[in-house]
Design a protein around this motif. Sequence first.
Motif, short mmCIF file in Angstrom:
data_model
loop_
_atom_site.label_atom_id
_atom_site.label_comp_id
_atom_site.label_asym_id
_atom_site.label_seq_id
_atom_site.Cartn_x
_atom_site.Cartn_y
_atom_site.Cartn_z
N ALA A 1 -12.21 9.81 -32.07
CA ALA A 1 -10.90 10.46 -32.20
C ALA A 1 -10.81 11.28 -33.48
CB ALA A 1 -9.79 9.41 -32.17
N GLY B 1 -12.06 7.09 -20.93
CA GLY B 1 -11.47 7.39 -22.24
C GLY B 1 -12.53 7.57 -23.31
N GLU C 1 -10.99 10.14 -26.15
CA GLU C 1 -9.70 9.52 -26.45
C GLU C 1 -9.87 8.11 -27.02
OE1 GLU C 1 -7.35 9.61 -22.94
OE2 GLU C 1 -7.53 11.77 -22.67
#
Length: 526
Positions: free
Chosen positions: A17, A220, A225
């Motif tokens: 991230a 993800g 993410e």
Amino acid sequence: MKRLWIIGTFILSLAFAGGDKLVVAYQGGAVTLDPHMRNETTTLSWQHHIFETPFFYNREGKVVPVLATSIKNVDPNTWIMKIRKGVKFHDGSEMTAEDVAFSIMRAATDPKSQMKGYVGKVNQVNVIDDYTVEIKTKIPDPLLPAHLDHAAIIPKAYFEKVGAEGFSKHPIGTGPYKFVEWLNADHLTLVRFEDYWGQKPDFKNVVLKNIPQGATRVAGLLSGEIDIAEKVLPQDFARVERSGRATVKQTPGVRVIYVAMDYWREYGSEGLPKGAKNPFLDPQARKAIYMAIDEEAIVKKIMGGAATVAPQFLAKIHEGYSPNIHRFPYDPKAARRLLEDLGYGDTNGDGWLELPTKDGGRVPFELRIDSPNDRYLNDAQIAQAIASMLRDIGIKAEVNAVPKKIFFPNMTKGDFTLYMAGWGSMDSINTMLSMFHSKDAEGLYGRFNREHYHNPKVDALIEQAAQTFDPGERNDLLVRAMDIAMPVDIAYVPLHYENVIAGVANGIEFTPRPDEYLHAYEAKKK
């Protein structure tokens, strides 16, 4: 063109991230943020970011000091523990012996505490000075320092001001991260505690997310993410490794996946036909189930090699692991013969085994297998495989796989005949006291012995081991208990030890722990 390729590669290497924020996805979430109220791995993993204990197990299975600096056993029931100086709670107040004494006693005596199996022998903690406590136990507990790893230290004054409910909504501890926000069905947001006494973690902001579906966690991770994804499923390994954005990290684990059966109800067992006799009171019937399960096939075909076949409940790293115990061979024909010899044969020729009923009749041997579907690696698939193997020997087995929030309460109240679950702990004494010792009225023994396994000889050996200070003697006692409980009584059918698996984004250094605790503060920036 070469320049563009270098830029693209650089972007992929920073797939996490980014900046000072780390997002970690778990298969579940914390049930509570009160550190004494729930003994379950995921809940504890989340809580460990906020709270600390006097001692803790390191990755090698050794007990090391954390909020304590030393502990001395002055007589069988008395310990003197020194407290680390200069430790602050998240509200800025200093941790003292008053907080330590209060916290240990709450973990040991609160009616709702699930830490009694660890510190329930403590009956008094006296404050000697600001940094020293005297701990008194009801009976000798030679492993008290290890057991204190489940006695999180909380600020006495703050707790008494806001009460249990207020504390669980806004918890305060001494850990490397401070509480910001908790949406218990979704996420926990944390911020680095800049006055932390120990080594500060690399990431300032952390979000712990509850994502039950393995495919969603992987998606993800690969989209950027999520930075660390717990329990990547074996079927997704190749996809992660091919992505160029993340890699799969594995560590051999101590969690055993096992099958347990109802050992106390002759009639009325919940997963059998109404009025049918429960065959599993007989260890030979339990042995038949054992021999009907092809565990090597489960490890190879369902786990993709991300597990090790378990010969017994404890792993080799554990005190009490017995060199005398080996798995019963996979032999479905012998398993069926065992059940037929016990009187559960096929009398009408339809191929299915039968159970006698209380009124003298016979019914098909139908069996409900209970399992979680969101707690262990491929748990529902493993249960389905076991059901298929039991059908091969003439048992009409069907699977009831449900979310863990339904599964565990149902198992605790006895709504089962046969279930599949897991147990992971570095503490052999607690394992034996919780899983193999008969239940007692005070809740100190047999806390997770849901199937009511009972053998007075095993109880006596475990109790003696729990009060033995010499490690060699204690190990011998535990081995003797295990040599009875596993191959003779078949208290449990061991399946396999899970590997601990995580998907880790490029740009992050992280290795899973054998005990399955996943701590964001152990992640490093590369």
